[in-house]
Design an enzyme around this catalytic site. Sequence first.
Site, PDB file in Angstrom:
ATOM      1  N   GLY A 141      13.003  19.716  18.359  1.00 47.26           N
ATOM      2  CA  GLY A 141      12.135  20.034  17.315  1.00 47.26           C
ATOM      3  C   GLY A 141      10.734  19.512  17.786  1.00 47.26           C
ATOM      4  N   THR A 142      10.615  18.655  18.439  1.00 50.16           N
ATOM      5  CA  THR A 142       9.416  18.094  19.222  1.00 50.16           C
ATOM      6  C   THR A 142       8.629  19.344  19.880  1.00 50.16           C
ATOM      7  OG1 THR A 142       9.680  15.770  18.897  1.00 50.16           O
ATOM      8  CG2 THR A 142       7.831  16.453  20.417  1.00 50.16           C
ATOM      9  N   ASN A 151      10.405  14.606   6.436  1.00 49.85           N
ATOM     10  CA  ASN A 151      11.568  13.704   6.981  1.00 49.85           C
ATOM     11  C   ASN A 151      11.663  12.414   6.321  1.00 49.85           C
ATOM     12  OD1 ASN A 151       9.228  13.898   8.403  1.00 49.85           O
ATOM     13  ND2 ASN A 151       9.920  12.014   9.746  1.00 49.85           N
ATOM     14  N   THR A 160      16.052  27.075  33.349  1.00 46.41           N
ATOM     15  CA  THR A 160      17.281  27.405  33.466  1.00 46.41           C
ATOM     16  C   THR A 160      17.794  26.628  32.103  1.00 46.41           C
ATOM     17  OG1 THR A 160      17.741  27.400  35.765  1.00 46.41           O
ATOM     18  CG2 THR A 160      19.780  27.100  34.441  1.00 46.41           C
ATOM     19  N   SER A 189      15.939  21.868  14.700  1.00 47.85           N
ATOM     20  CA  SER A 189      16.619  21.030  15.901  1.00 47.85           C
ATOM     21  C   SER A 189      17.972  20.778  15.685  1.00 47.85           C
ATOM     22  CB  SER A 189      15.546  19.743  15.893  1.00 47.85           C
ATOM     23  OG  SER A 189      16.307  19.025  16.844  1.00 47.85           O
ATOM     24  N   HIS A 220      20.088  18.041  16.695  1.00 46.28           N
ATOM     25  CA  HIS A 220      20.779  17.132  16.421  1.00 46.28           C
ATOM     26  C   HIS A 220      20.353  16.425  15.009  1.00 46.28           C
ATOM     27  CE1 HIS A 220      17.167  13.779  16.681  1.00 46.28           C
ATOM     28  NE2 HIS A 220      16.603  14.953  17.149  1.00 46.28           N
ATOM     29  N   CYS A 264       6.877   0.144  14.090  1.00 48.56           N
ATOM     30  CA  CYS A 264       6.463  -0.676  14.853  1.00 48.56           C
ATOM     31  C   CYS A 264       5.453  -0.135  15.846  1.00 48.56           C
ATOM     32  CB  CYS A 264       7.527  -1.555  15.741  1.00 48.56           C
ATOM     33  SG  CYS A 264       7.003  -3.036  16.243  1.00 48.56           S
ATOM     34  N   GLN A 321      14.062  19.174   9.248  1.00 50.05           N
ATOM     35  CA  GLN A 321      14.973  18.457   8.106  1.00 50.05           C
ATOM     36  C   GLN A 321      15.773  19.272   7.372  1.00 50.05           C
ATOM     37  OE1 GLN A 321      15.995  15.225   7.950  1.00 50.05           O
ATOM     38  NE2 GLN A 321      14.803  14.441   9.706  1.00 50.05           N
TER      39      GLN A 321
HETATM   40  C1  LIG Z   1      13.220  15.045  14.025  1.00 48.71           C
HETATM   41  C2  LIG Z   1      12.132  15.719  13.709  1.00 48.71           C
HETATM   42  C3  LIG Z   1      11.421  16.401  14.633  1.00 48.71           C
HETATM   43  C4  LIG Z   1      11.443  16.141  16.084  1.00 48.71           C
HETATM   44  O1  LIG Z   1      12.795  16.769  16.617  1.00 48.71           O
HETATM   45  P1  LIG Z   1      13.482  16.483  17.982  1.00 48.71           P
HETATM   46  O2  LIG Z   1      14.386  17.284  18.184  1.00 48.71           O
HETATM   47  O3  LIG Z   1      13.920  14.847  17.765  1.00 48.71           O
HETATM   48  O4  LIG Z   1      12.377  16.427  18.977  1.00 48.71           O
HETATM   49  C5  LIG Z   1      10.194  17.185  14.048  1.00 48.71           C
HETATM   50  N1  LIG Z   1      10.093  17.067  12.846  1.00 48.71           N
HETATM   51  C6  LIG Z   1      10.881  16.648  11.867  1.00 48.71           C
HETATM   52  C7  LIG Z   1      10.359  16.841  10.516  1.00 48.71           C
HETATM   53  C8  LIG Z   1      11.896  15.865  12.290  1.00 48.71           C
HETATM   54  O5  LIG Z   1      12.454  15.311  11.312  1.00 48.71           O
END
Ligand SMILES: *Cc1c(COP(=O)(O)O)cnc(C)c1O
Length: 388
Positions: free
Chosen positions: A71-72, A151, A237, A199, A201, A325, A179
Amino acid sequence: MRRVYLDNAATTPVRAEVAELIHEYMVKHFGNPSSVHWFGREARRGLDRAREQVAGLIGAHPDEIVFTSGGTEADNLAIKGVAALKGIQGKHLITSAIEHHAIIHSTEQLERQGLQVTYLAVDEHGLVEPDHLAHALRPETILASVMLANNEVGTIQPIRELAALCRAKGVLFHTDAVQAAGQLDIDVKALDVDLMSISSHKLYGPKGIGALYIRKGCRVEPLAHGGGHERKRRAGTENLPGIVGFGLAAELSRQELPERREHLEALRDRLVQGILGGISHSRLNGHPQLRLPNNCNVSIEFVEGESMLLNLDLLGIAASSGSACTSGALEPSHVLLAMGLSHELAHGSLRFSLGRQNTAGDVDYVISTLPGIVARLREISPLHAGRE
Ligand SMILES: *Cc1c(COP(=O)(O)O)cnc(C)c1O
């Protein structure tokens, strides 16, 4: 010890059938999708199927899906890829004050290079007001980016309305749906957005893989240059094990969406009612109705979120708090502050995010243990001195 995982907004467990498929693509179908031999062709078939599955989750055409490292990277590619194409100096971008850091830190980086950025305020529920976006649009605006669902507090934005305002002015619109994907019915055509990040995961697939939807006809400048992968939009790749795992997780999410939503909403409502009913001076953060099925974010007065988290962890419960933190100090969440919460309420917040694997028993475990933790912490809290 009993372990209850209620931090599914941070990441989700990979489902068994997905892990099995990933293993197969590591040891058996390990070919490079660009190779012409049998191994390459097998890999290419897996890649093509996964692209269809991911596209299917959000109503896109497979050609409109670009696989990224998560997602990042999808957020970075949307923001920086549009800016690199449309220009930075003298240009303007609109986003909201409650975006994920993948958006906010990207726009801040572009601000340092001369881009002008408007951060739209939100109301006490975390909602962006479409009128505010309408007033922020300028002739030099190149892109607006507002997340589909938050999120931290789970608030769902009126994306279709926001995107329509941009479309009418010829401004590109991106939404971070990381999310929301796998929890809400999403259709990129109905929403009429140009760009969307998702994303793997966060929907029971592996980490390190995600996608950017790029509407047909919309262009972004690549961040990485190299081979002609992903239709020249993302060189390198392909992470094939990750991609096929993402594909299967997306397909299963789509199939299970209605029942998953019902399951999560029931657990969420049970948890919210249990906490608000069982603990005095507690309140729900985020929108009461327009919220993700799995999100329960509460503020509990006179106690620190971090202390509650540590005590919950001792009992095997995993949640998260509204403080991060940063360089040794606890910073209250930018999302909660933007919604107008005081520093105290932001520091006293907890986020429980449910997953498909959670049960009513998990929720009841929290409801039966949290009030005791709060009572003990309040006894020793200077904030609580002299109160009931
Ligand atoms: C987790 C998250 C991301 C980042 O996704 P990653 O796959 O962990 O890099 C971006 N935006 C939101 C809203 C998220 O919850």
